[in-house]
Design a protein around this motif. Structure first.
Motif, mmCIF file in Angstrom:
data_model
loop_
_atom_site.group_PDB
_atom_site.id
_atom_site.type_symbol
_atom_site.label_atom_id
_atom_site.label_comp_id
_atom_site.label_asym_id
_atom_site.label_seq_id
_atom_site.Cartn_x
_atom_site.Cartn_y
_atom_site.Cartn_z
ATOM 1 N N ASP A 90 -2.023 5.145 -8.301
ATOM 2 C CA ASP A 90 -2.296 6.042 -9.422
ATOM 3 C C ASP A 90 -3.695 6.655 -9.353
ATOM 4 O O ASP A 90 -4.135 7.289 -10.290
ATOM 5 N N LYS A 91 -4.400 6.455 -8.254
ATOM 6 C CA LYS A 91 -5.754 6.969 -8.015
ATOM 7 C C LYS A 91 -6.782 6.382 -8.983
ATOM 8 O O LYS A 91 -7.879 6.884 -9.102
ATOM 9 N N LYS A 92 -6.401 5.319 -9.698
ATOM 10 C CA LYS A 92 -7.322 4.636 -10.607
ATOM 11 C C LYS A 92 -7.464 3.166 -10.224
ATOM 12 O O LYS A 92 -7.961 2.368 -10.992
ATOM 13 N N GLY A 93 -6.943 2.799 -9.038
ATOM 14 C CA GLY A 93 -7.044 1.422 -8.588
ATOM 15 C C GLY A 93 -5.828 0.568 -8.887
ATOM 16 O O GLY A 93 -5.880 -0.648 -8.750
ATOM 17 N N HIS A 94 -4.726 1.193 -9.305
ATOM 18 C CA HIS A 94 -3.513 0.466 -9.625
ATOM 19 C C HIS A 94 -2.371 0.898 -8.718
ATOM 20 O O HIS A 94 -2.352 2.023 -8.226
ATOM 21 N N ILE A 95 -1.421 0.003 -8.536
ATOM 22 C CA ILE A 95 -0.181 0.331 -7.824
ATOM 23 C C ILE A 95 0.943 0.275 -8.838
ATOM 24 O O ILE A 95 1.140 -0.748 -9.509
ATOM 25 N N LEU A 96 1.659 1.382 -8.980
ATOM 26 C CA LEU A 96 2.785 1.487 -9.897
ATOM 27 C C LEU A 96 4.076 1.219 -9.144
ATOM 28 O O LEU A 96 4.240 1.632 -7.992
ATOM 29 N N VAL A 97 4.998 0.524 -9.782
ATOM 30 C CA VAL A 97 6.313 0.245 -9.209
ATOM 31 C C VAL A 97 7.352 0.908 -10.088
ATOM 32 O O VAL A 97 7.388 0.703 -11.296
ATOM 33 N N SER A 98 8.203 1.737 -9.473
ATOM 34 C CA SER A 98 9.280 2.392 -10.213
ATOM 35 C C SER A 98 10.506 2.443 -9.325
ATOM 36 O O SER A 98 10.470 2.044 -8.165
#
Length: 102
Positions: A90-98
């Motif tokens: 997310d370019k904020k240091g997080h990994i999103l899972v969908s």
């Protein structure tokens, strides 16, 4: 051949269990991927029919995503329900899972 991958945080976990059918290796669907997800008290489990030849690319993309927190890694059924799992930065240091699982 069976392999299991488990990714876990405080309130989320995903388990990927690969069952490869070596006699079907020439077909586009030769592996059953059992996906188990738990998030914020909810959970589900399903299977996807995938091609084992897509796994090295998925792992490579997932490693790049982990290292840079940018980009995405996706594993998808080649046909059928077109289920998929997508990991994205997310370019904020997080990994999103969908994804879409049936």
């Amino acid at each position: 051949m069976n392999d299991t991958v488990l990714l876990k945080s405080e309130s989320f976990s995903i388990s990927l269990d690969f069952e490869v059918f070596e006699s079907d290796i020439s077909y586009p669907s030769n592996t059953i991927l059992t996906v188990s997800v738990s998030s914020a008290g909810f959970s589900a489990s399903t299977t996807m029919d995938i091609d084992i030849k897509d796994i090295p690319t998925f792992y490579y993309e997932l490693q790049k995503l982990y290292d840079s927190l940018m980009g995405e890694a996706k594993i998808q059924e080649p046909y059928g329900n077109q289920q998929y799992i997508l990991f994205s930065g997310d370019k904020k240091g997080h990994i999103l899972v969908s994804g879409v699982l049936n």
